[in-house]
Design a protein around this motif. Structure first.
Motif, PDB file in Angstrom:
ATOM      1  N   VAL A 145       0.840  -1.201   0.000  1.00 19.38           N
ATOM      2  CA  VAL A 145       0.000   0.000   0.000  1.00 19.38           C
ATOM      3  C   VAL A 145       0.877   1.254   0.000  1.00 19.38           C
ATOM      4  O   VAL A 145       0.609   2.218  -0.728  1.00 19.38           O
ATOM      5  N   ALA A 146       1.933   1.239   0.803  1.00 22.07           N
ATOM      6  CA  ALA A 146       2.849   2.388   0.854  1.00 22.07           C
ATOM      7  C   ALA A 146       3.526   2.600  -0.488  1.00 22.07           C
ATOM      8  O   ALA A 146       3.712   3.743  -0.936  1.00 22.07           O
ATOM      9  N   GLN A 147       3.908   1.514  -1.155  1.00 21.52           N
ATOM     10  CA  GLN A 147       4.544   1.624  -2.467  1.00 21.52           C
ATOM     11  C   GLN A 147       3.577   2.202  -3.493  1.00 21.52           C
ATOM     12  O   GLN A 147       3.949   3.062  -4.302  1.00 21.52           O
ATOM     13  N   GLN A 148       2.324   1.736  -3.453  1.00 16.13           N
ATOM     14  CA  GLN A 148       1.332   2.259  -4.381  1.00 16.13           C
ATOM     15  C   GLN A 148       1.066   3.741  -4.112  1.00 16.13           C
ATOM     16  O   GLN A 148       0.938   4.543  -5.046  1.00 16.13           O
ATOM     17  N   ALA A 149       0.997   4.110  -2.837  1.00 12.75           N
ATOM     18  CA  ALA A 149       0.765   5.510  -2.484  1.00 12.75           C
ATOM     19  C   ALA A 149       1.894   6.410  -2.968  1.00 12.75           C
ATOM     20  O   ALA A 149       1.653   7.513  -3.456  1.00 12.75           O
ATOM     21  N   SER A 150       3.138   5.947  -2.848  1.00 13.98           N
ATOM     22  CA  SER A 150       4.274   6.768  -3.280  1.00 13.98           C
ATOM     23  C   SER A 150       4.282   6.967  -4.787  1.00 13.98           C
ATOM     24  O   SER A 150       4.794   7.967  -5.287  1.00 13.98           O
ATOM     25  N   THR A 151       3.668   6.024  -5.507  1.00 16.43           N
ATOM     26  CA  THR A 151       3.586   6.144  -6.963  1.00 16.43           C
ATOM     27  C   THR A 151       2.416   7.024  -7.388  1.00 16.43           C
ATOM     28  O   THR A 151       2.556   7.929  -8.221  1.00 16.43           O
ATOM     29  N   LEU A 152       1.241   6.769  -6.805  1.00 18.56           N
ATOM     30  CA  LEU A 152       0.035   7.494  -7.190  1.00 18.56           C
ATOM     31  C   LEU A 152      -0.071   8.865  -6.542  1.00 18.56           C
ATOM     32  O   LEU A 152      -0.599   9.812  -7.149  1.00 18.56           O
ATOM     33  N   LEU A 153       0.408   8.972  -5.302  1.00 20.54           N
ATOM     34  CA  LEU A 153       0.182  10.181  -4.512  1.00 20.54           C
ATOM     35  C   LEU A 153       1.463  10.645  -3.828  1.00 20.54           C
ATOM     36  O   LEU A 153       1.530  10.731  -2.598  1.00 20.54           O
ATOM     37  N   PRO A 154       2.499  10.936  -4.588  1.00 23.33           N
ATOM     38  CA  PRO A 154       3.761  11.341  -3.961  1.00 23.33           C
ATOM     39  C   PRO A 154       3.617  12.630  -3.164  1.00 23.33           C
ATOM     40  O   PRO A 154       2.841  13.514  -3.516  1.00 23.33           O
ATOM     41  N   SER A 155       4.335  12.680  -2.045  1.00 22.80           N
ATOM     42  CA  SER A 155       4.366  13.878  -1.192  1.00 22.80           C
ATOM     43  C   SER A 155       2.994  14.258  -0.644  1.00 22.80           C
ATOM     44  O   SER A 155       2.681  15.437  -0.464  1.00 22.80           O
ATOM     45  N   THR A 156       2.162  13.245  -0.363  1.00 22.07           N
ATOM     46  CA  THR A 156       0.864  13.505   0.262  1.00 22.07           C
ATOM     47  C   THR A 156       0.778  12.722   1.563  1.00 22.07           C
ATOM     48  O   THR A 156       1.601  11.853   1.848  1.00 22.07           O
ATOM     49  N   ALA A 157      -0.266  13.021   2.335  1.00 24.56           N
ATOM     50  CA  ALA A 157      -0.468  12.320   3.604  1.00 24.56           C
ATOM     51  C   ALA A 157      -0.663  10.825   3.400  1.00 24.56           C
ATOM     52  O   ALA A 157      -0.356  10.020   4.281  1.00 24.56           O
ATOM     53  N   ALA A 158      -1.168  10.431   2.232  1.00 28.30           N
ATOM     54  CA  ALA A 158      -1.411   9.020   1.961  1.00 28.30           C
ATOM     55  C   ALA A 158      -0.120   8.206   1.925  1.00 28.30           C
ATOM     56  O   ALA A 158      -0.161   6.976   2.013  1.00 28.30           O
ATOM     57  N   CYS A 159       1.008   8.870   1.796  1.00 31.30           N
ATOM     58  CA  CYS A 159       2.302   8.176   1.730  1.00 31.30           C
ATOM     59  C   CYS A 159       2.868   7.840   3.104  1.00 31.30           C
ATOM     60  O   CYS A 159       3.878   7.147   3.193  1.00 31.30           O
ATOM     61  N   SER A 160       2.272   8.346   4.156  1.00 31.45           N
ATOM     62  CA  SER A 160       2.840   8.126   5.489  1.00 31.45           C
ATOM     63  C   SER A 160       2.714   6.669   5.897  1.00 31.45           C
ATOM     64  O   SER A 160       1.747   5.991   5.537  1.00 31.45           O
ATOM     65  N   PRO A 161       3.686   6.140   6.661  1.00 31.00           N
ATOM     66  CA  PRO A 161       3.587   4.756   7.146  1.00 31.00           C
ATOM     67  C   PRO A 161       2.326   4.510   7.955  1.00 31.00           C
ATOM     68  O   PRO A 161       1.717   3.439   7.860  1.00 31.00           O
ATOM     69  N   ALA A 162       1.918   5.496   8.754  1.00 36.97           N
ATOM     70  CA  ALA A 162       0.724   5.325   9.585  1.00 36.97           C
ATOM     71  C   ALA A 162      -0.527   5.141   8.725  1.00 36.97           C
ATOM     72  O   ALA A 162      -1.370   4.278   9.006  1.00 36.97           O
ATOM     73  N   THR A 163      -0.643   5.929   7.662  1.00 35.67           N
ATOM     74  CA  THR A 163      -1.801   5.800   6.783  1.00 35.67           C
ATOM     75  C   THR A 163      -1.771   4.491   6.016  1.00 35.67           C
ATOM     76  O   THR A 163      -2.799   3.828   5.839  1.00 35.67           O
ATOM     77  N   ALA A 164      -0.595   4.080   5.569  1.00 38.24           N
ATOM     78  CA  ALA A 164      -0.473   2.807   4.848  1.00 38.24           C
ATOM     79  C   ALA A 164      -0.896   1.642   5.742  1.00 38.24           C
ATOM     80  O   ALA A 164      -1.634   0.738   5.310  1.00 38.24           O
ATOM     81  N   ARG A 165      -0.443   1.646   6.981  1.00 38.59           N
ATOM     82  CA  ARG A 165      -0.829   0.573   7.907  1.00 38.59           C
ATOM     83  C   ARG A 165      -2.326   0.612   8.192  1.00 38.59           C
ATOM     84  O   ARG A 165      -2.979  -0.433   8.275  1.00 38.59           O
ATOM     85  N   HIS A 166      -2.848   1.813   8.367  1.00 38.73           N
ATOM     86  CA  HIS A 166      -4.290   1.938   8.621  1.00 38.73           C
ATOM     87  C   HIS A 166      -5.110   1.406   7.454  1.00 38.73           C
ATOM     88  O   HIS A 166      -6.054   0.617   7.641  1.00 38.73           O
ATOM     89  N   LEU A 167      -4.768   1.802   6.235  1.00 39.97           N
ATOM     90  CA  LEU A 167      -5.533   1.379   5.070  1.00 39.97           C
ATOM     91  C   LEU A 167      -5.471  -0.134   4.885  1.00 39.97           C
ATOM     92  O   LEU A 167      -6.482  -0.776   4.581  1.00 39.97           O
ATOM     93  N   ALA A 168      -4.291  -0.704   5.076  1.00 38.68           N
ATOM     94  CA  ALA A 168      -4.145  -2.154   4.936  1.00 38.68           C
ATOM     95  C   ALA A 168      -4.953  -2.889   5.991  1.00 38.68           C
ATOM     96  O   ALA A 168      -5.595  -3.903   5.711  1.00 38.68           O
ATOM     97  N   SER A 169      -4.949  -2.370   7.213  1.00 37.60           N
ATOM     98  CA  SER A 169      -5.672  -3.015   8.306  1.00 37.60           C
ATOM     99  C   SER A 169      -7.179  -2.866   8.157  1.00 37.60           C
ATOM    100  O   SER A 169      -7.943  -3.806   8.405  1.00 37.60           O
ATOM    101  N   ALA A 170      -7.632  -1.697   7.736  1.00 39.59           N
ATOM    102  CA  ALA A 170      -9.064  -1.420   7.666  1.00 39.59           C
ATOM    103  C   ALA A 170      -9.737  -2.002   6.431  1.00 39.59           C
ATOM    104  O   ALA A 170     -10.886  -2.445   6.495  1.00 39.59           O
ATOM    105  N   TYR A 171      -9.022  -2.000   5.314  1.00 33.84           N
ATOM    106  CA  TYR A 171      -9.650  -2.384   4.047  1.00 33.84           C
ATOM    107  C   TYR A 171      -9.067  -3.645   3.415  1.00 33.84           C
ATOM    108  O   TYR A 171      -9.627  -4.146   2.437  1.00 33.84           O
ATOM    109  N   GLY A 172      -7.975  -4.158   3.952  1.00 37.35           N
ATOM    110  CA  GLY A 172      -7.377  -5.339   3.356  1.00 37.35           C
ATOM    111  C   GLY A 172      -7.003  -5.089   1.911  1.00 37.35           C
ATOM    112  O   GLY A 172      -6.478  -4.016   1.572  1.00 37.35           O
TER     113      GLY A 172
END
Length: 279
Positions: A145-172
């Motif tokens: 998820v973090a890798q996809q975020a860095s590609t699609l949404l560079p330099s945004t909040a979606a790239c943070s490790p906390a958001t990546a872990r949250h998205l993976a945990s909440a949405y699989g």
């Protein structure tokens, strides 16, 4: 005490109360909990450390087909679910809790099969059925998820490790869809500082999870109300704005949603001069 989404939930009490729509935590209850957990902590939890409190009413199941010889006390009534079959074959399941919903369903179906004398061709499969998002889930999904975020949404909040872990945990494995939505509609901003939820989650909840109110999003589509009531309150206007645009609300409906969500979140407020049950 239970760890939950980067926070700690502490509880619980068990006391009689009136049946009301929105029960709240009382001072004596939250004091009892803080006193109880102090034996297990090496630091003292201050009132200002507590971020949210809540209270609920648990259904207690008493079998009406069983003679009790008088009224039952709440301490003698089962905390588990109860299934009973009436003489006419009607099967009722009552009590229980959300965390045991699969067991409740299995027991109810097993009872129906036995009562109706229906053939059982295979054992129950519920323990092997994955929830939505679980098909391709793996313990390292947050990295993908973090890798996809860095590609699609560079330099945004979606790239943070906390958001990546949250998205993976909440949405699989559905987390990738949330990120694609964030990229397509420029919704990668945080809903509120200090928490990993992003704007795209609001629109995703409306389109894919039948979310229909601001209260629903803050309390059930996410758990922000339970984690940090003040942060949830701060997120209300942005959540309402996103939902209004997505669902075609009138300005009156949007204002009404903001008011209703604020009233709901008031029940999570920390009681004045007391420490509480959950942080």
């Amino acid at each position: 005490m239970l760890p939950f989404q980067g926070h700690i939930i502490a509880g619980t009490t068990d006391s009689a109360c009136d049946v009301i729509d929105r029960p709240v935590a009382h001072a004596e209850e939250v004091k009892f909990i803080l006193d109880a957990i102090s034996d297990f902590l090496c630091i003292k939890v201050r009132e200002e450390d507590v971020l949210s409190t809540w209270s609920g009413i648990r259904p207690l199941a008493a079998d009406p087909t069983v003679e009790t010889g008088g009224s039952q006390s709440t301490s003698s009534i089962s905390r588990d679910h109860l299934i009973f079959t009436e003489p006419n074959g009607l099967i009722t399941i009552t009590g229980g809790k959300w965390t045991t919903y699969r067991r409740m369903a299995e027991d109810a179906v097993d009872t129906a099969l036995a009562t109706g004398k229906l053939p059982v061709t295979q054992p129950c499969r519920t323990s092997r059925l994955k929830l939505l998002g679980g098909q391709a889930y793996n313990p390292t999904l947050h990295t993908e998820v973090a890798q996809q975020a860095s590609t699609l949404l560079p330099s945004t909040a979606a790239c943070s490790p906390a958001t990546a872990r949250h998205l993976a945990s909440a949405y699989g494995d559905q987390a990738h869809e949330v990120l694609e939505l964030a990229a397509d509609e420029h919704l990668a901003g945080l809903l509120v500082p200090g928490h990993p939820y992003i704007e795209a989650e609001v629109v995703h909840a409306c389109r894919s999870e039948y979310c229909a109110s601001v209260e629903d999003f803050l309390a059930r589509r996410t758990r922000l109300a339970f984690l940090d009531s003040k942060a949830a309150e701060a997120a209300i206007p942005r959540v309402a704005s996103l939902m209004a645009k997505e669902l075609g609300w009138t300005r009156w409906r949007e204002r009404s949603e903001i008011k209703n969500a604020g009233a709901y979140l008031a029940t999570f407020a920390v009681p004045a001069h007391h420490v509480v049950a959950a942080a």
